[in-house]
Every structure is written in C-alpha cells, then in structure tokens.
Write a protein that holds these residues in place. Structure first.
Motif, mmCIF file in Angstrom:
data_model
loop_
_atom_site.group_PDB
_atom_site.id
_atom_site.type_symbol
_atom_site.label_atom_id
_atom_site.label_comp_id
_atom_site.label_asym_id
_atom_site.label_seq_id
_atom_site.Cartn_x
_atom_site.Cartn_y
_atom_site.Cartn_z
ATOM 1 N N UNK A 79 -35.669 -15.764 82.383
ATOM 2 C CA UNK A 79 -36.540 -16.780 82.976
ATOM 3 C C UNK A 79 -35.892 -17.421 84.196
ATOM 4 N N UNK A 80 -34.585 -17.326 84.281
ATOM 5 C CA UNK A 80 -33.844 -17.905 85.403
ATOM 6 C C UNK A 80 -33.517 -16.843 86.452
ATOM 7 N N UNK A 81 -34.461 -15.971 86.699
ATOM 8 C CA UNK A 81 -34.226 -14.861 87.610
ATOM 9 C C UNK A 81 -33.971 -15.351 89.035
ATOM 10 N N UNK A 82 -33.191 -14.557 89.763
ATOM 11 C CA UNK A 82 -32.977 -14.782 91.196
ATOM 12 C C UNK A 82 -33.892 -13.889 92.029
ATOM 13 N N UNK A 83 -34.223 -12.709 91.460
ATOM 14 C CA UNK A 83 -35.126 -11.750 92.097
ATOM 15 C C UNK A 83 -36.117 -11.260 91.042
ATOM 16 N N UNK A 84 -37.377 -11.062 91.448
ATOM 17 C CA UNK A 84 -38.370 -10.565 90.491
ATOM 18 C C UNK A 84 -39.356 -9.630 91.178
ATOM 19 N N UNK A 85 -39.557 -8.477 90.539
ATOM 20 C CA UNK A 85 -40.607 -7.544 90.954
ATOM 21 C C UNK A 85 -41.927 -7.975 90.312
ATOM 22 N N UNK A 86 -43.015 -7.902 91.077
ATOM 23 C CA UNK A 86 -44.358 -8.193 90.554
ATOM 24 C C UNK A 86 -45.210 -6.949 90.804
ATOM 25 N N UNK A 87 -45.720 -6.364 89.710
ATOM 26 C CA UNK A 87 -46.257 -4.998 89.769
ATOM 27 C C UNK A 87 -47.691 -4.932 89.265
ATOM 28 N N UNK A 88 -48.557 -4.344 90.055
ATOM 29 C CA UNK A 88 -49.861 -3.890 89.568
ATOM 30 C C UNK A 88 -49.850 -2.369 89.688
ATOM 31 N N UNK A 89 -49.740 -1.653 88.575
ATOM 32 C CA UNK A 89 -49.549 -0.212 88.644
ATOM 33 C C UNK A 89 -50.797 0.558 89.063
ATOM 34 N N UNK A 90 -51.970 -0.097 88.932
ATOM 35 C CA UNK A 90 -53.221 0.553 89.327
ATOM 36 C C UNK A 90 -54.254 -0.542 89.556
ATOM 37 N N UNK A 91 -54.335 -1.029 90.777
ATOM 38 C CA UNK A 91 -55.324 -2.044 91.120
ATOM 39 C C UNK A 91 -56.608 -1.334 91.538
ATOM 40 N N UNK A 92 -57.668 -1.607 90.801
ATOM 41 C CA UNK A 92 -58.915 -0.886 91.021
ATOM 42 C C UNK A 92 -59.156 0.136 89.929
ATOM 43 N N UNK A 93 -58.811 -0.224 88.687
ATOM 44 C CA UNK A 93 -58.948 0.718 87.568
ATOM 45 C C UNK A 93 -60.388 1.186 87.395
ATOM 46 N N UNK A 94 -61.351 0.283 87.552
ATOM 47 C CA UNK A 94 -62.752 0.684 87.380
ATOM 48 C C UNK A 94 -63.146 1.725 88.419
ATOM 49 N N UNK A 95 -62.706 1.550 89.667
ATOM 50 C CA UNK A 95 -62.940 2.577 90.685
ATOM 51 C C UNK A 95 -62.319 3.901 90.248
ATOM 52 N N UNK A 96 -61.063 3.839 89.825
ATOM 53 C CA UNK A 96 -60.332 5.029 89.393
ATOM 54 C C UNK A 96 -61.104 5.785 88.314
ATOM 55 N N UNK A 97 -61.605 5.053 87.325
ATOM 56 C CA UNK A 97 -62.304 5.670 86.198
ATOM 57 C C UNK A 97 -63.669 6.234 86.575
ATOM 58 N N UNK A 98 -64.172 5.827 87.731
ATOM 59 C CA UNK A 98 -65.450 6.358 88.220
ATOM 60 C C UNK A 98 -65.247 7.330 89.387
ATOM 61 N N UNK A 99 -64.012 7.807 89.561
ATOM 62 C CA UNK A 99 -63.679 8.797 90.591
ATOM 63 C C UNK A 99 -63.928 8.286 92.003
ATOM 64 N N UNK A 100 -63.790 6.979 92.192
ATOM 65 C CA UNK A 100 -63.884 6.363 93.521
ATOM 66 C C UNK A 100 -62.459 6.175 94.041
ATOM 67 N N UNK A 101 -62.141 6.632 95.246
ATOM 68 C CA UNK A 101 -60.740 6.669 95.679
ATOM 69 C C UNK A 101 -60.145 5.340 96.121
ATOM 70 N N UNK A 102 -60.885 4.253 96.044
ATOM 71 C CA UNK A 102 -60.359 2.946 96.451
ATOM 72 C C UNK A 102 -59.595 2.297 95.304
ATOM 73 N N UNK A 103 -58.346 2.672 95.139
ATOM 74 C CA UNK A 103 -57.438 2.092 94.160
ATOM 75 C C UNK A 103 -56.024 2.184 94.730
ATOM 76 N N UNK A 104 -55.136 1.363 94.197
ATOM 77 C CA UNK A 104 -53.824 1.280 94.819
ATOM 78 C C UNK A 104 -52.761 0.839 93.827
ATOM 79 N N UNK A 105 -51.531 1.117 94.187
ATOM 80 C CA UNK A 105 -50.341 0.558 93.538
ATOM 81 C C UNK A 105 -49.891 -0.633 94.379
ATOM 82 N N UNK A 106 -49.592 -1.743 93.728
ATOM 83 C CA UNK A 106 -49.115 -2.919 94.445
ATOM 84 C C UNK A 106 -47.779 -3.371 93.849
ATOM 85 N N UNK A 107 -46.787 -3.549 94.705
ATOM 86 C CA UNK A 107 -45.466 -4.042 94.278
ATOM 87 C C UNK A 107 -45.031 -5.126 95.250
ATOM 88 N N UNK A 108 -44.642 -6.277 94.716
ATOM 89 C CA UNK A 108 -44.083 -7.358 95.525
ATOM 90 C C UNK A 108 -42.701 -7.703 94.992
#
Length: 275
Positions: A79-108
């Motif tokens: 909890x006392x981190x100095x650095x932290x990764x924030x990850x969305x491994x698949x943003x746009x899951x509903x698009x992905x599941x409907x074969x729509x190519x607008x989805x992405x990986x997000x890392x901050x």
C-alpha cells in the motif's frame, strides 16, 4: 528520427506486445471464448484474464518491487508503493466479443509524490487489431507509433466531433440524466457525437486530433489514466468536470478551445440533476 523511449516505456511496450499476440488469436476465434458476467452489461472473457496475466508477469519480471492495479485482478503489492502500474488488459471487451476491432490494452505508470499523492509519468494505449500504439511520457510528448501527436486546433463547434461513453445498466441514475442533458445540447451544435466503446481509445484519438473532445461519467482509473496523459502531452486539457487534474471517475478531455466549454456544460448538467 524516432523518439527515444525510457526504460519504463520499453518495458510497457514489450508487455503490451506480448499480450497482444494472444489477444489477436482470441479475437480471430472469439466464438470459442468463455465469457462471464461481472454485472449488468459488464463482461469478462478468457481473453481479458489471460491478457492481464501476461502483462503482470512481464511487468513484475522487469520491475519486481512495483505495485499493480488491474481491472480484473485488483490491487497487488504494498500500500506504500513508490511506483504502481495501472492495467486494463482489454478495454472494449464488448466490442471484442462482437468482432469489432475497437479495443485496446491500456497501461499507465504512477509515481508517488512527496505529499502522498501520485502522478502518471508514462501511459500506453495499444490497439492491436488496428496496429496503433499510442504512448506518452510526462514532459516528453505523445506519439502514435513514432509520429508526434497534437490535439485538434478546431474552435468551431459546428465542425467539431465529440466522443463519449453512453451510460448502461449499472450507471447511476444521476449520471444517466446528466449525460442526456449534455447530449441534447451537443447534438444540434456539433458535427456529431461518437460512441466507440473504449474509453482508452477515445482519449488516444482525442490526443491524435481525431476528436475535438471526449467526456464520460463513472470511469475507472485503468480506463483513463494512460489516455489522460496522452491528451495532456499532446497539448490538450484533461480534467474532471470541476477542473481538477486528478481524474477520479468523471473525465472531460479535449483541445484547449473546446474542452473548457464542454466542462462547463457538464457541471451545469450535473448540478441540474442533483436531488
């Protein structure tokens, strides 16, 4: 000359590219994926889970002492981190599941500040199906692959294109009403409003000048932290409706000519539905 990436960004790119290989295979065979329901209109697939596992393994291998916050796995590390990764491994899951190519990986990547707060120092939004890698580092600019990004310069609302996330079943009633008010004002004044289904990509496309502005109510950190940095490093504004830089859920982003008025509209709409 190609822009120089820091060691942190090199790690992020490698992790995203490794996860993307499996995501593309899953996308091409999406009908075979197992899917679970997290909540109303909120899905998680095997693809989300495998992508997050791959990203975490790569990030932990490179920086074992860093904390993590992932959409599917929650928080890991001190909890006392100095650095932290924030990850969305698949943003746009509903698009992905409907074969729509607008989805992405997000890392901050967040860095703890001396006052106890945090700032995002690096952000990546990778759309594998579109072969577009958006990335930014604080103070070093925003890029699409190796091309420097700048937000749109448009001032005229009648020529401006907006993006948003339409509220769905689990959205608070107040946010649904505020959204409807803003949309009703924008529709007759603008070139159009788009709902593409990925907050991370909406912000990346705003940074790239494809949209003049984007707003959404009720987002999560993993949805927007990387994209917010992209917009800011591309010369735009990205805040909450009250104008605070620390975006905690509601976000409004855009070029410097459009974003302030859109933010005022959101504040007015949200005040109008308080009850």
């Amino acid at each position: 000359m190609a822009p120089r990436r820091s060691a942190h960004m090199t790690i992020m790119v490698a992790a995203a590219q490794k996860a993307a290989k499996r995501l593309i295979r899953d996308f091409n065979e999406v009908e075979h994926l197992q899917v679970s329901v997290k909540g109303p209109s909120d899905f998680v697939s095997q693809a989300d889970l495998r992508s997050e596992q791959t990203i975490i393994e790569e990030l932990e291998r490179a920086r074992p002492g860093y904390a993590l916050l992932g959409e599917e796995g929650g928080a890991r590390g001190s909890d006392n981190w100095a650095w932290r990764w924030v990850i969305d491994p698949l943003d746009g899951t509903t698009n992905f599941l409907h074969a729509i190519p607008n989805w992405a990986i997000s890392i901050a990547l967040e860095k703890r500040l001396p006052d106890g707060g945090a700032e995002v120092v690096a952000g990546l939004v990778f759309a594998p199906a579109l072969d577009e890698m958006f990335w930014a580092e604080k103070g070093a600019g925003a890029y699409l692959n190796d091309k420097r990004l700048r937000v749109s310069a448009r001032r005229d609302w009648s020529a401006s294109l907006f993006a948003t996330g339409i509220p769905f079943a689990k959205t608070a009633p107040r946010n649904r009403l505020a959204f409807a008010r803003v949309l009703g004002q924008l529709m007759p004044e603008t070139a159009g409003v788009r709902r593409m289904g990925s907050a991370a990509l909406d912000l990346a496309w705003t940074a790239a000048g494809r949209y003049e502005a984007y707003w959404e109510l009720g987002t999560q950190a993993w949805d927007v932290l990387a994209g917010v940095l992209l917009v800011r490093e591309a010369g735009g504004y990205a805040t909450d409706p009250a104008g605070h830089d620390h975006v905690t859920g509601d976000v409004v982003a855009g070029n410097p000519h459009i974003q302030p008025r859109l933010r005022d509209m959101l504040v007015e709409a949200m005040e109008g539905v308080k009850a």
